[in-house]
Design a protein around this motif. Structure first.
Motif, PDB file in Angstrom:
ATOM      1  N   ARG A   1       0.838  -1.213   0.000  1.00 15.49           N
ATOM      2  CA  ARG A   1       0.000   0.000   0.000  1.00 15.49           C
ATOM      3  C   ARG A   1       0.865   1.251   0.000  1.00 15.49           C
ATOM      4  NH1 ARG A   1      -3.295  -2.832   3.949  1.00 15.49           N
ATOM      5  NH2 ARG A   1      -5.282  -3.478   3.016  1.00 15.49           N
ATOM      6  N   GLY A   2       1.942   1.235   0.781  1.00 17.26           N
ATOM      7  CA  GLY A   2       2.815   2.407   0.822  1.00 17.26           C
ATOM      8  C   GLY A   2       3.475   2.682  -0.510  1.00 17.26           C
ATOM      9  N   VAL A   3       3.944   1.630  -1.189  1.00 19.96           N
ATOM     10  CA  VAL A   3       4.579   1.813  -2.499  1.00 19.96           C
ATOM     11  C   VAL A   3       3.579   2.348  -3.514  1.00 19.96           C
ATOM     12  CG1 VAL A   3       5.677   0.621  -4.419  1.00 19.96           C
ATOM     13  CG2 VAL A   3       6.323   0.059  -2.075  1.00 19.96           C
ATOM     14  N   VAL A   4       2.360   1.817  -3.506  1.00 22.08           N
ATOM     15  CA  VAL A   4       1.337   2.279  -4.448  1.00 22.08           C
ATOM     16  C   VAL A   4       0.987   3.741  -4.182  1.00 22.08           C
ATOM     17  CG1 VAL A   4      -1.066   1.973  -5.150  1.00 22.08           C
ATOM     18  CG2 VAL A   4       0.407  -0.015  -4.861  1.00 22.08           C
ATOM     19  N   GLN A   5       0.889   4.126  -2.920  1.00 26.15           N
ATOM     20  CA  GLN A   5       0.584   5.520  -2.600  1.00 26.15           C
ATOM     21  C   GLN A   5       1.712   6.450  -3.037  1.00 26.15           C
ATOM     22  OE1 GLN A   5      -0.344   5.617   1.573  1.00 26.15           O
ATOM     23  NE2 GLN A   5      -2.359   4.665   1.306  1.00 26.15           N
ATOM     24  N   LEU A   6       2.962   6.016  -2.840  1.00 22.01           N
ATOM     25  CA  LEU A   6       4.088   6.837  -3.278  1.00 22.01           C
ATOM     26  C   LEU A   6       4.102   6.987  -4.792  1.00 22.01           C
ATOM     27  CD1 LEU A   6       6.933   5.495  -0.957  1.00 22.01           C
ATOM     28  CD2 LEU A   6       5.808   7.729  -0.841  1.00 22.01           C
ATOM     29  N   ALA A   7       3.835   5.901  -5.502  1.00 23.02           N
ATOM     30  CA  ALA A   7       3.789   5.974  -6.960  1.00 23.02           C
ATOM     31  C   ALA A   7       2.644   6.850  -7.445  1.00 23.02           C
ATOM     32  CB  ALA A   7       3.667   4.577  -7.550  1.00 23.02           C
ATOM     33  N   SER A   8       1.560   6.910  -6.670  1.00 19.97           N
ATOM     34  CA  SER A   8       0.394   7.693  -7.076  1.00 19.97           C
ATOM     35  C   SER A   8       0.616   9.186  -6.923  1.00 19.97           C
ATOM     36  CB  SER A   8      -0.830   7.265  -6.253  1.00 19.97           C
ATOM     37  OG  SER A   8      -1.106   5.896  -6.432  1.00 19.97           O
ATOM     38  N   LEU A   9       1.624   9.587  -6.157  1.00 16.00           N
ATOM     39  CA  LEU A   9       1.857  11.012  -5.918  1.00 16.00           C
ATOM     40  C   LEU A   9       2.711  11.648  -7.001  1.00 16.00           C
ATOM     41  CD1 LEU A   9       2.590  10.961  -2.073  1.00 16.00           C
ATOM     42  CD2 LEU A   9       0.459  11.547  -3.217  1.00 16.00           C
ATOM     43  N   GLY A  10       3.287  10.857  -7.898  1.00 16.96           N
ATOM     44  CA  GLY A  10       4.248  11.410  -8.844  1.00 16.96           C
ATOM     45  C   GLY A  10       3.676  12.445  -9.784  1.00 16.96           C
ATOM     46  N   TYR A  11       2.412  12.288 -10.180  1.00 17.89           N
ATOM     47  CA  TYR A  11       1.836  13.213 -11.158  1.00 17.89           C
ATOM     48  C   TYR A  11       1.733  14.629 -10.610  1.00 17.89           C
ATOM     49  CZ  TYR A  11      -1.067  14.770 -15.026  1.00 17.89           C
ATOM     50  OH  TYR A  11      -1.547  15.432 -16.124  1.00 17.89           O
ATOM     51  N   ALA A  12       1.680  14.760  -9.281  1.00 14.25           N
ATOM     52  CA  ALA A  12       1.579  16.090  -8.681  1.00 14.25           C
ATOM     53  C   ALA A  12       2.929  16.786  -8.570  1.00 14.25           C
ATOM     54  CB  ALA A  12       0.941  15.994  -7.293  1.00 14.25           C
ATOM     55  N   VAL A  13       4.028  16.070  -8.835  1.00  9.85           N
ATOM     56  CA  VAL A  13       5.362  16.672  -8.726  1.00  9.85           C
ATOM     57  C   VAL A  13       5.690  17.393 -10.030  1.00  9.85           C
ATOM     58  CG1 VAL A  13       7.793  16.226  -8.279  1.00  9.85           C
ATOM     59  CG2 VAL A  13       6.053  14.816  -7.174  1.00  9.85           C
ATOM     60  N   PRO A  14       5.941  18.704  -9.998  1.00  7.40           N
ATOM     61  CA  PRO A  14       6.261  19.433 -11.232  1.00  7.40           C
ATOM     62  C   PRO A  14       7.538  18.914 -11.889  1.00  7.40           C
ATOM     63  CG  PRO A  14       5.685  20.949  -9.457  1.00  7.40           C
ATOM     64  CD  PRO A  14       5.835  19.589  -8.839  1.00  7.40           C
ATOM     65  N   GLY A  15       7.604  19.055 -13.204  1.00  7.99           N
ATOM     66  CA  GLY A  15       8.767  18.594 -13.938  1.00  7.99           C
ATOM     67  C   GLY A  15      10.049  19.263 -13.489  1.00  7.99           C
ATOM     68  N   ALA A  16       9.969  20.554 -13.137  1.00 10.99           N
ATOM     69  CA  ALA A  16      11.166  21.256 -12.668  1.00 10.99           C
ATOM     70  C   ALA A  16      11.697  20.659 -11.378  1.00 10.99           C
ATOM     71  CB  ALA A  16      10.845  22.740 -12.466  1.00 10.99           C
ATOM     72  N   VAL A  17      10.814  20.259 -10.484  1.00  9.36           N
ATOM     73  CA  VAL A  17      11.229  19.643  -9.228  1.00  9.36           C
ATOM     74  C   VAL A  17      11.879  18.290  -9.491  1.00  9.36           C
ATOM     75  CG1 VAL A  17      10.392  18.724  -7.032  1.00  9.36           C
ATOM     76  CG2 VAL A  17       9.472  20.873  -7.920  1.00  9.36           C
ATOM     77  N   ILE A  18      11.313  17.526 -10.423  1.00  9.56           N
ATOM     78  CA  ILE A  18      11.885  16.224 -10.752  1.00  9.56           C
ATOM     79  C   ILE A  18      13.294  16.385 -11.315  1.00  9.56           C
ATOM     80  CG2 ILE A  18      11.636  14.207 -12.257  1.00  9.56           C
ATOM     81  CD1 ILE A  18       8.630  14.527 -12.007  1.00  9.56           C
ATOM     82  N   VAL A  19      13.486  17.380 -12.171  1.00 12.84           N
ATOM     83  CA  VAL A  19      14.807  17.619 -12.759  1.00 12.84           C
ATOM     84  C   VAL A  19      15.835  17.889 -11.672  1.00 12.84           C
ATOM     85  CG1 VAL A  19      16.145  19.232 -14.146  1.00 12.84           C
ATOM     86  CG2 VAL A  19      13.962  18.385 -14.995  1.00 12.84           C
TER      87      VAL A  19
ATOM     88  N   LEU B   1       7.279  19.247 -21.230  1.00 10.21           N
ATOM     89  CA  LEU B   1       8.343  20.172 -21.628  1.00 10.21           C
ATOM     90  C   LEU B   1       9.448  20.352 -20.590  1.00 10.21           C
ATOM     91  CD1 LEU B   1       9.543  22.235 -23.608  1.00 10.21           C
ATOM     92  CD2 LEU B   1       8.059  23.969 -22.572  1.00 10.21           C
ATOM     93  N   PRO B   2       9.158  20.697 -19.319  1.00 16.06           N
ATOM     94  CA  PRO B   2      10.255  21.078 -18.409  1.00 16.06           C
ATOM     95  C   PRO B   2      11.342  20.021 -18.252  1.00 16.06           C
ATOM     96  CG  PRO B   2       8.122  21.636 -17.461  1.00 16.06           C
ATOM     97  CD  PRO B   2       7.842  20.807 -18.662  1.00 16.06           C
ATOM     98  N   ALA B   3      10.963  18.797 -17.908  1.00 13.18           N
ATOM     99  CA  ALA B   3      11.972  17.754 -17.719  1.00 13.18           C
ATOM    100  C   ALA B   3      12.661  17.395 -19.031  1.00 13.18           C
ATOM    101  CB  ALA B   3      11.332  16.505 -17.101  1.00 13.18           C
TER     102      ALA B   3
END
Length: 535
Positions: A363-381, A480-482
């Protein structure tokens, strides 16, 4: 399959998908006198401007998308007027338009040397600038409002269709006039949906880089890229990225809280509702007003940008770089296809693991994977490049930096962090339609593990898997950003060249890749509209 989905491997997968966020948190462990001086200088110089501009942009966009989205959703749900069926799906068309493409289209047509101002000066003998400059904060608000209002429209329309019609009919039978029924019944019921849609639109606004950079707006995202690429200050970029991530986390919490209230209200409405009520028939001036209210967002958010991009495309057809366009398209399709396949595979594995062993780790891994779309591309970079820089400083002889920045590894990694959540949502929706009794029956017949996934689940998940592949593919094509920072050498994509050509004021050449992105984005919009009509 079950061995591959062991808890240890699931934790490693969670680490890979959350490393960008973890590395930003780790960057604050280096907070020393130098870092304090950097933060102090930013607080005295650029940080107030970033915060004020971002706040002004977000507040203005929130008001704009709420008004446009709620107005159009109320019109097509509560009323009947000429063209209503057409507007129901056409109001989704701006979802196919990346915001930075809309910005380039309006700039090309409305700028000082654009066809509109040139024509007015020549036709009426005017001189100087006829219209104010569009590349500013009000122009960005216009672009974001008519590009992102479908988030509010879609959620508000669903909420009103499920609950408001029956209650408004009951209010009408009790003698309430139309204005009071809308004000005291429909709008309060749709408030959680509007809040959720506004939160989604603001997350897209905060994550944007193309519009902010092209319009010269000093937002947090533009500041992150300036700190990293222009000032070569990784610490300042990490601190700005942390502030942006905290803001997005707040919006995500508000969106999920609003979604929870929507589900609660929906259940109550279904129990209270009876037969489906008919929308109110509008005639005369009211019908015209409804048509105008629904037609203008489509005009400003889709029709005009497409026409503005078609003009230079048709005019310079013979001079278009067709050879380079084929290469850009090939790069985009290759990266999007690879990322979509990997993201969907990870989503299938996680969804099956949650189905087979719904433990705390899974459950924890699935929840962590589900949060990725909210992370902006600039933050990921920033989150990906920070640990790469640390490794290079400790072990200069390693080739980690090369593999992350000069091959497809870094960009695909960023795509997986960002878009695995999209595939996971689609796959989980497919699993939600598979009753658990099928699993029990298969196990009684001796089918477990990989056999259960292949022989029982897979035939029932083909449509959901295809939808996941399509959604991730389209999102990667438009990202675009990443892509701008992490793409491999000599691997420009359609999104990147659209940005670069527009930045160099070569908007005529930018029209071809921009319209190609619009055509690709139309595919999920058409599928979404068909799904809504089938309900």
């Amino acid at each position: 399959m079950l061995r591959w989905l062991a808890p240890t491997l699931l934790l490693l997968l969670a680490l890979a998908l959350t490393l960008p966020v973890l590395s930003l948190g780790a960057s604050w462990l280096q907070f020393d006198a130098v870092a304090r001086d950097v933060l102090s200088q930013m607080a005295q110089t650029v940080l107030p401007e970033y915060a004020l501009t971002t706040l002004l942009l977000c507040v203005s966009v929130a008001v704009g998308v709420a008004v446009v989205g709620m107005t159009t959703a109320s019109a097509v749900t509560l009323f009947d007027f000429p063209g209503r069926r057409l507007f129901e799906w056409a109001l989704l068309l701006p979802l196919a338009m990346p915001a930075y493409v809309v910005a380039y289209a309006y700039t090309d047509f409305l700028q000082f040397s654009g066809p509109l101002q040139v024509g007015l000066r020549e036709g009426f003998g005017l001189s100087g600038r006829v219209f104010p400059e569009i590349r500013n904060t009000p122009g960005a608000v216009w672009v974001f409002t008519f590009s992102l209002y479908p988030y509010v429209y879609l959620l508000a329309r669903t909420a009103l269709a499920e609950r408001a019609a029956q209650l408004m009919e009951a209010a009408r039978l009790l003698g309430a006039p139309l204005a009071r029924r809308i004000r005291e019944v429909a709008l309060p019921l749709a408030r959680p949906a509007v809040a959720a849609g506004v939160a989604l639109a603001l997350m897209e606004t905060l994550a944007d880089f193309g519009v902010a950079s092209y319009f010269g707006i000093q937002t947090f995202t533009a500041g992150i890229y300036k700190a990293w690429l222009s000032m070569d200050n990784r610490l300042a970029a990490a601190q700005l990225a942390t502030v942006l991530l905290a803001t997005v986390a707040l919006l995500l919490w508000l969106e999920r809280r609003a979604q929870h209230r929507m589900r609660f209200a929906s259940l109550r409405g279904q129990r209270a509702g009876s037969a489906e009520a008919q929308p109110v028939r509008l005639r005369g001036g009211r019908a015209v007003l409804a048509v105008v209210a629904c037609g203008l967002p489509i005009l400003f958010g889709f029709v005009l940008p497409v026409l503005f991009m078609l003009r230079p495309l048709i005019g310079g057809w013979d001079e278009l770089p067709w050879t380079m366009f084929v290469q850009w398209s090939r790069n985009s399709v290759w990266l999007a296809g690879l990322s979509a396949a990997l993201a969907t595979f990870i989503a299938l594995a996680l969804a099956f693991a949650l189905r087979a062993r719904p433990g705390v780790v899974t459950r924890g891994v699935v929840q962590l994977a589900s949060l990725g779309y909210a992370v902006p591309g600039a933050v990921i970079v920033v989150g990906i490049l920070l640990p790469v820089g640390w490794v290079q400083m400790v072990r200069p002889e390693t080739s980690v930096g090369y593999f992350v920045t000069a091959t497809a590894l870094g960009i695909v990694w960023a795509y997986l962090v960002r878009f695995t959540a999209v595939a996971l949502q689609s796959v989980q929706s497919g699993y939600a339609r598979i009753p658990g009794s099928l699993d029990d029956s298969a196990r009684m017949l001796g089918t477990t593990g990989a056999g259960l996934a292949a022989r029982v689940h897979w035939p029932l998940l083909k449509r959901s898997t295809a939808a996941a592949l399509l959604l991730v593919f389209v999102d990667v094509m438009k990202e675009l950003p990443a892509t701008l920072v992490l793409r491999p050498f000599n691997s420009d994509t359609l999104a990147v060249v659209t940005y670069q050509l527009a930045r160099d004021e070569r908007l005529g050449e930018a029209a071809l890749p921009a319209l190609t992105l619009v055509l690709v984005g139309l595919v999920p919009v058409i599928l979404l509209s068909r799904t809504l009509r089938a309900r």
